[in-house]
Design an enzyme around this catalytic site. Structure first.
Site, mmCIF file in Angstrom:
data_model
loop_
_atom_site.group_PDB
_atom_site.id
_atom_site.type_symbol
_atom_site.label_atom_id
_atom_site.label_comp_id
_atom_site.label_asym_id
_atom_site.label_seq_id
_atom_site.Cartn_x
_atom_site.Cartn_y
_atom_site.Cartn_z
ATOM 1 N N ALA A 37 38.473 -6.982 41.400
ATOM 2 C CA ALA A 37 39.063 -6.265 41.826
ATOM 3 C C ALA A 37 40.793 -5.974 41.414
ATOM 4 O O ALA A 37 41.449 -5.477 40.602
ATOM 5 C CB ALA A 37 39.208 -5.426 42.825
ATOM 6 N N ARG A 40 18.226 -10.585 51.791
ATOM 7 C CA ARG A 40 19.112 -12.132 51.890
ATOM 8 C C ARG A 40 19.211 -12.711 53.623
ATOM 9 O O ARG A 40 18.628 -13.327 54.290
ATOM 10 C CB ARG A 40 20.602 -12.348 51.379
ATOM 11 C CG ARG A 40 20.442 -12.442 49.891
ATOM 12 C CD ARG A 40 21.721 -12.113 49.826
ATOM 13 N NE ARG A 40 21.804 -12.699 47.851
ATOM 14 C CZ ARG A 40 23.242 -12.381 47.312
ATOM 15 N NH1 ARG A 40 24.343 -12.154 48.004
ATOM 16 N NH2 ARG A 40 22.938 -12.982 46.622
#
Lengths: 639, 246
Positions: free
Chosen positions: A44, A330
């Site tokens: 980012a 997950r």
């Protein structure tokens, strides 16, 4: 405090496009008049710094590592999603949007997620143009794989090093702007505070990690791209340096912290081998495509795995979730492993793992085929454990991996502190209560390349012609003084215990009581235990050396001090959220079959916390109600 | 097991530095090398001594931050393994281990085992990229690239920038690092427009830094944790010649 997410109106498919048109622009000649501070150089931060510099802004980028190329994004293995539909399997922007909202267990903001899916296709174009060597077919076109239980193949990858290659692409774009003089890079420099002038973020205070000098920098906007806070658990898959300090300091200065209890526990990590364990290593999720997860049916079965006959093994994921089997998401896979361990069925010398077994796949496909798919992962496993996974099953156990919570941001990615933007894992916006595989790289780069560079212009254009605030301003002097005072306090203790010993103890409380399963009672206990330990920390911690030199113990001490406060807020948030959703599982709120039970009526909101003094109980709750106009909340089922 | 560590201690760049001996009576074979140093540092801190500074971050062998000379070998005895992934089962009970920072003029010591590798960043900054602004890229599949070419480019791009190649080289040369990036981009069609300018600028920057010259010892290739091969150095030399002659 009134929270305005500034979500544009109109059909979701056209919102971002229309919004881009509606936002004010800064003309090219004026862009160089603005200084933008970016903290962090991962996917980012590096992509945002490079993109804004290309547009003409003067960018100042800070990272604590010795080079921006080392940010923890580099460790991502599996891949990056994009709705390209190159495989002609029915993928689309809408499907990626739908999957992400559902995967996040209906706790993400629809408009942000749609925009993420929309720009995902541009990320792949950009990365390829930079020379990122994605895997290809013989015909020369890009290869894809299915990842994390997705029913389409939309994941792009570069061997097991997708994060590395994407980060190097962004790092190289950043390097080009450094050479062009548009980005000034400050490596080995840690941000220790935000400077607020007249209610607006105007700069940061930093410590030079080589000399120890504390100084400050002013700018027209501040961008935090400082990653997640999984290291609050001490043992996590994050790099050792990952920390919450930048985000937490911004929180203390007025930025709301949203959904801190949403943490992702990754199901396939190598379990700890002893007391000295310093971190945990992830084994890529892709291993679940061919590996079968099991434990012995009888507790205390000490036979080597190869001598336990099939009838005496419990392939518990296949048993409980026949449709998805070993490929359940997950959060579901992690909780199921915990359930086996709690029942006394865990395996290995420390009784802290479950088997991930490739014997059937090797029998079916041959060892060469398995080596071609997972060779580098098998080698890594062997290096760490000394065991050969071609011959004995891997031992795995869940470990903290990613944090969906983070600083609250509006549609522009601006926090509740004007002028302070938060991008990548550091913000809260796109993954709801559970992140899907191969979506973290996508979000980091979407924010950095394609969203922030536009939205920040809208803010800066409103401040054109205003006088610059110099770092000689009293607010900067005061903030520097506060930072120097904190450093001094950490060094002045005359205690006997090391920073790491406190961090381990803190991590074990958070893991036990605010980890994979939580109860109201346990969370209350944890809040008290953490507050008590925090007091002992400030009294008895031993930080050797001085503040005016390279001092790694001091760096760690400052980060752990902030983790103590964050940990209390995590527990408070988890306690107030009287439901189970995604990675947040409250034992009081489960179905008869032990699955997560959401409460959409009362908890379909982002919990946004205002700093109230450091204790979890002092924090003040604000709610952003979430509206689902397109993807109607339903119960996730993987049966 | 019982180990004796001889560790390079240097309080600052100006300090002359010296080897200091530490006894480690209780090392587990399952510890990583850096976890063993963590245990030493905990002990030193409790005794009121200055812990040993060393760089590390991901501890998964990919960030390139760690790197120690272990018994004279960059990243230690095991091939294709970074220091953080090296485990103590590679050593014998009773062994003495010599631990030094990267040894190279271009990587000055910051403190103890920590060095300054910013020279690597400066080499990338002068040309280790494709000049493509955000937003200006064509569709990713508009440019087919053969699987073998993409794979070879990936072999080169796998470099983690740790500096082991320089540290092991008797000349302290950075040819393997520089050539890996030049080759990665020269192999791909995206890298063609800037191919010559990139090569020339990166090689010249490398020569301006305090690196030595390559004389084909191939020590770099032997210690590279990502097994990057010296074929890329030959390729860089051809690329440079071509750039200079045209």
């Amino acid at each position: 405090m009134q929270l305005d997410a500034k979500i544009p109106s109109g059909p979701i498919e056209t919102r971002w496009q229309k919004h881009r048109f509606d936002m004010k622009l800064v003309n090219p000649a004026n862009k160089r008049k603005f200084d933008v501070i970016v903290v962090g150089s991962g996917l980012a931060g590096a992509s945002a710094s490079a993109s804004m510099a290309e547009m003409g802004y003067d960018v100042h980028c800070f990272c604590f590592q010795d080079s921006p190329r080392r940010a923890h994004s580099i460790a991502a293995q599996g891949g990056i999603n994009a709705a390209k539909n190159y495989q002609n399997d029915g993928d689309s922007i809408y499907r990626l949007f739908y999957d992400t909202v559902k995967g996040g267990d209906f706790r993400a903001r629809e408009a942000n997620v749609y925009r993420l899916a929309e720009v995902s296709v541009e990320i792949i174009d950009q990365a390829v143009a930079q020379g990122v060597p994605f895997a290809r077919e013989y015909g020369g076109l890009l290869d894809n794989r299915s990842f994390g239980g997705a029913q389409v193949s939309r994941t792009f990858y570069a061997r097991g090093q997708t994060g590395q290659q994407l980060l190097l692409g962004a790092y190289q774009a950043l390097a080009r702007q450094i050479d062009a003089g548009k980005v000034t890079m400050y490596p080995r420099t840690e941000m220790l505070d935000v400077v607020v002038v007249d209610g607006r973020a105007r700069g940061i205070v930093v410590r030079d990690l080589v000399t120890g000098t504390v100084s400050s920098y002013s700018g027209d906007a501040v961008v935090l791209a400082t990653g997640g806070y999984s290291n609050v658990f001490f043992l996590s898959t994050n790099a050792k340096g990952c920390n919450v300090t930048a985000a937490w300091r911004a929180h203390r200065k007025g930025a709301l912290f949203a959904n801190p209890c949403y943490t992702q526990i990754h199901p396939t990590c190598i379990p700890p081998s002893g007391e000295y364990q310093s971190k945990l290593t992830l084994m890529s999720e892709s291993l679940r495509n061919d590996g079968r997860i099991w434990v012995p049916k009888e507790a205390g079965d000490n036979r080597p795995p190869g001598q336990i006959p099939a009838a005496e093994r419990d392939y518990y994921l296949e048993r409980r979730y026949p449709a998805f089997g070993n490929l359940v998401p997950r959060d579901v896979a992690s909780r199921a492993a915990k359930k086996e361990k709690d029942a006394g069925l865990a395996i290995g010398p420390q009784r802290n793992g479950v088997y991930l077994d490739f014997a059937d796949a090797i029998g079916r496909l041959g060892q060469d085929a398995i080596a071609a798919r997972y060779g580098n992962l098998f080698d890594m496993y062997e290096r760490i454990t000394g065991e050969n996974p071609y011959e004995v099953p891997m031992r795995i156990y869940p470990a903290p991996h990613y944090t969906m919570g983070g600083l609250w941001v509006d549609y522009h990615l601006m926090s509740s502190l004007p002028g302070l933007y938060v991008i990548g894992e550091a913000n809260f916006s796109d993954h709801g209560a559970n992140r899907l595989g191969a979506s973290a790289l996508m979000q980091g780069l979407a924010d950095g390349y394609f969203i922030l560079p536009y939205t920040i212009g809208n803010f800066l254009s409103q401040h054109l012609g205003e006088e610059k605030v110099s770092s000689d301003h009293s607010a900067f002097r005061d903030a520097e003084g506060e930072v120097a005072g904190r450093v001094e306090k950490l060094l002045s203790g005359n205690g006997t215990r090391t920073v790491d010993s406190f961090h381990r103890e803190l991590g074990s409380i958070v893991w036990e009581k605010c980890g994979m399963a939580r109860t109201r009672e346990g969370l209350l206990e944890a809040e008290n235990e953490i507050a008590a330990l925090q007091e002992v920390f400030h009294r008895e911690v031993k930080v050797p050396g001085s503040g005016v030199e390279f001092n790694q113990s001091l760096e760690r001490a400052g980060r752990v001090a902030d983790f103590f406060e964050l940990a209390q807020l995590m527990c408070r948030d988890a306690r107030e959220r009287e439901e189970s959703c995604g990675g947040h599982f409250r034992e009081e709120h489960q179905t008869a079959e032990g699955e997560a039970k959401r409460d959409d009526e009362n908890f379909s909101h982002a919990a946004c916390w205002e700093y109230g003094g450091g204790r979890g109980s002092d924090a003040i709750l604000h709610k952003e109600e979430l509206e689902f106009e397109y993807v109607k909340p339903s119960t996730r089922s993987y049966k | 097991m019982h180990l004796t560590l001889k560790i390079w201690r240097q309080s600052s760049p100006e300090d002359a530095g010296q080897l200091v001996t530490y006894e480690m009576p209780d090392v587990s074979e399952h510890m990583s090398f850096l976890e063993m140093l963590d245990v030493l540092n905990e002990r030193l801190t409790e005794q009121g001594e200055d812990p040993v500074s060393f760089d590390h971050d991901c501890r998964e062998g990919i960030c390139g931050m760690c790197g120690l000379m272990i018994n004279g070998s960059a990243h230690g005895p095991r091939a294709a393994t970074t220091t953080c992934q090296l485990h103590m089962r590679e050593f014998e009970d009773g062994e003495t281990i010599l631990i030094e920072p990267w040894r190279a003029e271009a990587f000055p010591v910051v403190k103890d085992l920590v060095v300054d590798r910013s020279s690597f960043d400066r080499i990338i900054q002068v040309g280790g990229y494709v000049s493509v602004n955000t937003g200006s890229a064509p569709d990713a599949n508009a440019l087919p690239i053969g699987k073998e070419v993409a794979n070879r480019a990936m072999d080169a791009a796998a470099c983690i920038g740790c500096g082991a190649c320089v540290a092991q080289c008797p000349n302290g040369a950075a040819q393997l690092f520089t050539s890996a990036k030049i080759a990665h981009l020269a192999l791909l069609p995206q890298g063609q427009p800037e191919r010559q300018r990139r090569t020339q600028r990166m090689v010249e920057q490398m020569e301006q830094e305090a690196f030595g010259s390559c004389s084909n010892f191939r020590e770099c290739e032997a210690v590279c944790p990502k097994e990057i091969d010296v074929g890329f150095i030959a390729m860089m030399n051809r690329e440079y010649l071509r750039a200079k002659l045209s």
